[in-house]
Design a protein around this motif. Sequence first.
Motif, PDB file in Angstrom:
ATOM      1  N   ARG A   1      47.024  38.677  29.536  1.00 58.63           N
ATOM      2  CA  ARG A   1      46.457  38.151  30.787  1.00 58.63           C
ATOM      3  C   ARG A   1      47.190  38.863  31.912  1.00 58.63           C
ATOM      4  O   ARG A   1      48.418  38.826  31.965  1.00 58.63           O
TER       5      ARG A   1
ATOM      6  N   LEU B   1      50.459  29.964  30.420  1.00 60.90           N
ATOM      7  CA  LEU B   1      49.250  29.138  30.278  1.00 60.90           C
ATOM      8  C   LEU B   1      48.500  29.441  28.978  1.00 60.90           C
ATOM      9  O   LEU B   1      48.172  28.544  28.210  1.00 60.90           O
TER      10      LEU B   1
ATOM     11  N   GLY C   1      44.791  36.101  37.543  1.00 63.72           N
ATOM     12  CA  GLY C   1      44.234  34.752  37.432  1.00 63.72           C
ATOM     13  C   GLY C   1      43.164  34.661  36.357  1.00 63.72           C
ATOM     14  O   GLY C   1      43.336  33.978  35.353  1.00 63.72           O
ATOM     15  N   ASP C   2      42.040  35.385  36.569  1.00 63.02           N
ATOM     16  CA  ASP C   2      40.977  35.356  35.554  1.00 63.02           C
ATOM     17  C   ASP C   2      40.714  36.770  35.032  1.00 63.02           C
ATOM     18  O   ASP C   2      39.586  37.133  34.727  1.00 63.02           O
TER      19      ASP C   2
ATOM     20  N   LYS D   1      30.506  44.914  38.125  1.00 65.49           N
ATOM     21  CA  LYS D   1      30.358  43.868  39.158  1.00 65.49           C
ATOM     22  C   LYS D   1      29.296  44.300  40.180  1.00 65.49           C
ATOM     23  O   LYS D   1      28.439  43.510  40.563  1.00 65.49           O
TER      24      LYS D   1
ATOM     25  N   HIS E   1      41.287  22.276  38.882  1.00 67.06           N
ATOM     26  CA  HIS E   1      42.169  23.319  38.354  1.00 67.06           C
ATOM     27  C   HIS E   1      42.501  23.094  36.878  1.00 67.06           C
ATOM     28  O   HIS E   1      42.585  24.037  36.089  1.00 67.06           O
TER      29      HIS E   1
ATOM     30  N   ASN F   1      32.216  34.283  38.044  1.00 64.50           N
ATOM     31  CA  ASN F   1      31.935  32.898  38.481  1.00 64.50           C
ATOM     32  C   ASN F   1      32.923  31.882  37.905  1.00 64.50           C
ATOM     33  O   ASN F   1      32.536  30.778  37.517  1.00 64.50           O
TER      34      ASN F   1
ATOM     35  N   ASN G   1      36.696  26.018  38.965  1.00 60.16           N
ATOM     36  CA  ASN G   1      37.900  25.451  39.585  1.00 60.16           C
ATOM     37  C   ASN G   1      37.521  24.533  40.737  1.00 60.16           C
ATOM     38  O   ASN G   1      38.052  23.436  40.871  1.00 60.16           O
TER      39      ASN G   1
ATOM     40  N   LEU H   1      40.437  28.890  30.813  1.00 62.75           N
ATOM     41  CA  LEU H   1      41.225  30.128  30.614  1.00 62.75           C
ATOM     42  C   LEU H   1      41.856  30.155  29.211  1.00 62.75           C
ATOM     43  O   LEU H   1      41.905  31.198  28.557  1.00 62.75           O
TER      44      LEU H   1
ATOM     45  N   LYS I   1      35.665  30.927  39.708  1.00 59.58           N
ATOM     46  CA  LYS I   1      36.136  30.133  40.856  1.00 59.58           C
ATOM     47  C   LYS I   1      35.333  28.829  41.032  1.00 59.58           C
ATOM     48  O   LYS I   1      35.932  27.765  41.246  1.00 59.58           O
ATOM     49  N   PRO I   2      33.978  28.885  40.917  1.00 61.67           N
ATOM     50  CA  PRO I   2      33.223  27.631  41.080  1.00 61.67           C
ATOM     51  C   PRO I   2      33.639  26.552  40.078  1.00 61.67           C
ATOM     52  O   PRO I   2      33.562  25.359  40.395  1.00 61.67           O
TER      53      PRO I   2
ATOM     54  N   GLY J   1      39.780  24.343  34.877  1.00 56.72           N
ATOM     55  CA  GLY J   1      39.863  25.812  34.943  1.00 56.72           C
ATOM     56  C   GLY J   1      40.913  26.331  33.969  1.00 56.72           C
ATOM     57  O   GLY J   1      40.682  27.322  33.265  1.00 56.72           O
ATOM     58  N   ASP J   2      42.048  25.641  33.902  1.00 55.08           N
ATOM     59  CA  ASP J   2      43.106  26.049  32.966  1.00 55.08           C
ATOM     60  C   ASP J   2      42.613  25.991  31.515  1.00 55.08           C
ATOM     61  O   ASP J   2      42.880  26.892  30.718  1.00 55.08           O
TER      62      ASP J   2
ATOM     63  N   LEU K   1      36.562  37.665  34.608  1.00 54.98           N
ATOM     64  CA  LEU K   1      35.545  36.624  34.398  1.00 54.98           C
ATOM     65  C   LEU K   1      34.636  36.540  35.625  1.00 54.98           C
ATOM     66  O   LEU K   1      35.083  36.762  36.755  1.00 54.98           O
TER      67      LEU K   1
HETATM   68  N1  LIG Z   1      42.627  27.128  36.823  1.00 50.78           N
HETATM   69  C1  LIG Z   1      43.260  28.247  37.175  1.00 50.78           C
HETATM   70  N2  LIG Z   1      42.706  29.045  38.111  1.00 50.78           N
HETATM   71  C2  LIG Z   1      43.346  30.178  38.435  1.00 50.78           C
HETATM   72  C3  LIG Z   1      44.539  30.541  37.842  1.00 50.78           C
HETATM   73  N3  LIG Z   1      44.935  31.734  38.377  1.00 50.78           N
HETATM   74  C4  LIG Z   1      43.995  32.074  39.273  1.00 50.78           C
HETATM   75  N4  LIG Z   1      43.010  31.145  39.324  1.00 50.78           N
HETATM   76  C5  LIG Z   1      41.820  31.112  40.140  1.00 50.78           C
HETATM   77  O1  LIG Z   1      40.883  32.062  39.615  1.00 50.78           O
HETATM   78  C6  LIG Z   1      40.002  32.418  40.654  1.00 50.78           C
HETATM   79  C7  LIG Z   1      39.770  33.910  40.536  1.00 50.78           C
HETATM   80  O2  LIG Z   1      39.024  34.362  41.636  1.00 50.78           O
HETATM   81  P1  LIG Z   1      37.738  35.246  41.481  1.00 50.78           P
HETATM   82  O3  LIG Z   1      37.939  36.297  40.451  1.00 50.78           O
HETATM   83  O4  LIG Z   1      37.363  35.713  42.858  1.00 50.78           O
HETATM   84  O5  LIG Z   1      36.676  34.194  40.984  1.00 50.78           O
HETATM   85  P2  LIG Z   1      35.252  34.473  40.355  1.00 50.78           P
HETATM   86  O6  LIG Z   1      34.409  33.287  40.717  1.00 50.78           O
HETATM   87  O7  LIG Z   1      35.387  34.761  38.910  1.00 50.78           O
HETATM   88  O8  LIG Z   1      34.737  35.739  41.149  1.00 50.78           O
HETATM   89  P3  LIG Z   1      33.957  36.999  40.519  1.00 50.78           P
HETATM   90  O9  LIG Z   1      34.948  37.737  39.691  1.00 50.78           O
HETATM   91  O10 LIG Z   1      33.500  37.793  41.707  1.00 50.78           O
HETATM   92  O11 LIG Z   1      32.808  36.466  39.727  1.00 50.78           O
HETATM   93  C8  LIG Z   1      40.638  31.996  41.967  1.00 50.78           C
HETATM   94  O12 LIG Z   1      39.954  30.872  42.471  1.00 50.78           O
HETATM   95  C9  LIG Z   1      42.046  31.562  41.572  1.00 50.78           C
HETATM   96  O13 LIG Z   1      42.523  30.493  42.344  1.00 50.78           O
HETATM   97  C10 LIG Z   1      45.105  29.670  36.860  1.00 50.78           C
HETATM   98  O14 LIG Z   1      46.154  29.913  36.264  1.00 50.78           O
HETATM   99  N5  LIG Z   1      44.430  28.546  36.552  1.00 50.78           N
END
Ligand SMILES: Nc1nc2c(ncn2[C@@H]2O[C@H](COP(=O)(O)OP(=O)(O)OP(=O)(O)O)[C@@H](O)[C@H]2O)c(=O)[nH]1
Length: 385
Positions: free
Chosen positions: A296, A224, A299-300, A370, A270, A260, A265, A277, A262-263, A273-274, A258
Motif C-alpha cells: 500500500r 491498516l 490512501g487508496d 483515469k 472512515h 470512487n 468514506n 481497504l 472517497k464517497p 472505508g478502512d 481505487l
Molecule cells: N478510510 C480510510 N480512508 C483513507 C485512508 N487514507 C486515505 N483515505 C481517503 O481516501 C481518499 C482518497 O482520495 P481519492 O483517491 O481522491 O478518492 P477517490 O474517490 O477514489 O477518487 P478517484 O481516484 O478520482 O476515483 C481520501 O478521501 C482520503 O481521505 C485510510 O487509511 N482509511
Amino acid sequence: MSYQTVHTFGVSAYFIFMLLFLWMSMIPRTNPGAGWWAASICCTMLARLSMFFFPPIAGQPLAGPLYVLFISLEKPLLLTGLTRFLNLHIQVRWFWMASLASVLWLLAALAAGLPPFARAMGFCTVNAALLLYMGWIALKNSAGFPRWPLVLTATASFALSAHWLSGPGLIEVFPAWARNGFVLGTLLVLLQYLSLMTAVLSLFQSRLIDAESKALDLAFHDPLTGLNNQRYMKTLFDQALVLATRPHHVVAVFYIDLDNFKPINDTAGHAVGDEVLKTVAARLKSSTRSTDICARVGGDEFVVIATQLDEEAQAGEVAKKLLARLTECIPVNGKEYALGASIGVALYPQHGRNLAELVQRADKAMYQVKRNGKSGCEIFAGAAT
Ligand SMILES: Nc1nc2c(ncn2[C@@H]2O[C@H](COP(=O)(O)OP(=O)(O)OP(=O)(O)O)[C@@H](O)[C@H]2O)c(=O)[nH]1
C-alpha cells in the motif's frame, strides 16, 4: 548444620535475592511486582538476622517479637507483589489485616498465658493460609504469564504453607525440628523467590520479543492492511531482481488507484472505508502468487509487483484478473460497496531499470486510465490491454 550456619546461609542468600529484585524493579517496564518482592525478601532477611543476633535458645527476649514483626510484614508484601505482577484487582488490605490478626493473637495468647504450642499455632495458621492463597492465585491466574515459573511459585507456596502448619506440632514432638525446619524453610523460601524472579525475567523477555516484532512489523508493513509498505517494497523488489536472471524473464509493476473510494468514506464513514481497504488488500494478496509483492503506497493506492512472468502478455492477464477481483462488491456490516480500480502497468526491463522508474511509468499509465473514464487497465505508452 549449626544454628549459626543455617541463619548465615539464609541471610546471605536472601540478601543477594533482595539486591536482584531491587535491580529488576529499576529496569523500566520490568514489572511492578519486583519492588514489592525486594521489600518482602528484605523482611525475611531481617527476620533471619534477628534469629542470628538474638537466638531464642539463649533466652533473648527480642528474638520472638522481631521475628514475628518481620514475618508479619513479609507475607502481605509478598502477596501484594503477586497481585501487582498478575495485574489482579484484589484488596490487599485483607492481607495486612490477616497479618495483624496473627500478631494480636500472639499478644492475647501471651497475656492469657497459653502454652507456646497454642501461641505458635495461631500465628503459623495465618501464615500458612496466606501462603496457600498465594499458591492458589499464582496457579489460577497464570494464563498469559510465564506458566512454569508460576507453577513452581504455587508448589513452593503450598509446601511452605504445609511447613508453617506442621512446624509447631513437629517441634513439640521433635525439638530438634526447630533447626532442621529452618533449613527446609530457607530452601523453600529460596525456591519461591527464585520462581518469582524467573517469572519476572521471562515476562520481561517475552515483552521485549513482542515489542521487537511489533516494531519490525511497523517498519515493514502498513498497519491498516498488513501489506508491505513503500520502503519494504523497494527491498523486496531488489531481491526479486536478483532472482530474475532467466532470459525473457518479465517483472510487471501494477499501480492501482481505487475509483470512487472517497464517497464511501464520506457516506458510510472512515471505519467502513478502512474495512473496504482491508478487503482490497486481502483480494490483492489472494489474486497474486506468494512470490509477488503487494504494497500500500498511499490512501487508496496500491502497487503489486508480479516477479516471475514468462512473457509480456501475462502482465495484461494479471491486470485484468486484479481489476475483476477489485470491482466485485465489497460487503461491510451487511451492506455492499461497489468500487472501481484504475490500473497502470510498467514492465521490467522494457519500461525501466529500477523500481522508481517503473512505478513512475505505471502511475502515468494509471492516470491515462483515469482520463479515459476510470475502471480499466493500461500498459505504459498507451498499449491497451
Ligand atoms: N478510510 C480510510 N480512508 C483513507 C485512508 N487514507 C486515505 N483515505 C481517503 O481516501 C481518499 C482518497 O482520495 P481519492 O483517491 O481522491 O478518492 P477517490 O474517490 O477514489 O477518487 P478517484 O481516484 O478520482 O476515483 C481520501 O478521501 C482520503 O481521505 C485510510 O487509511 N482509511
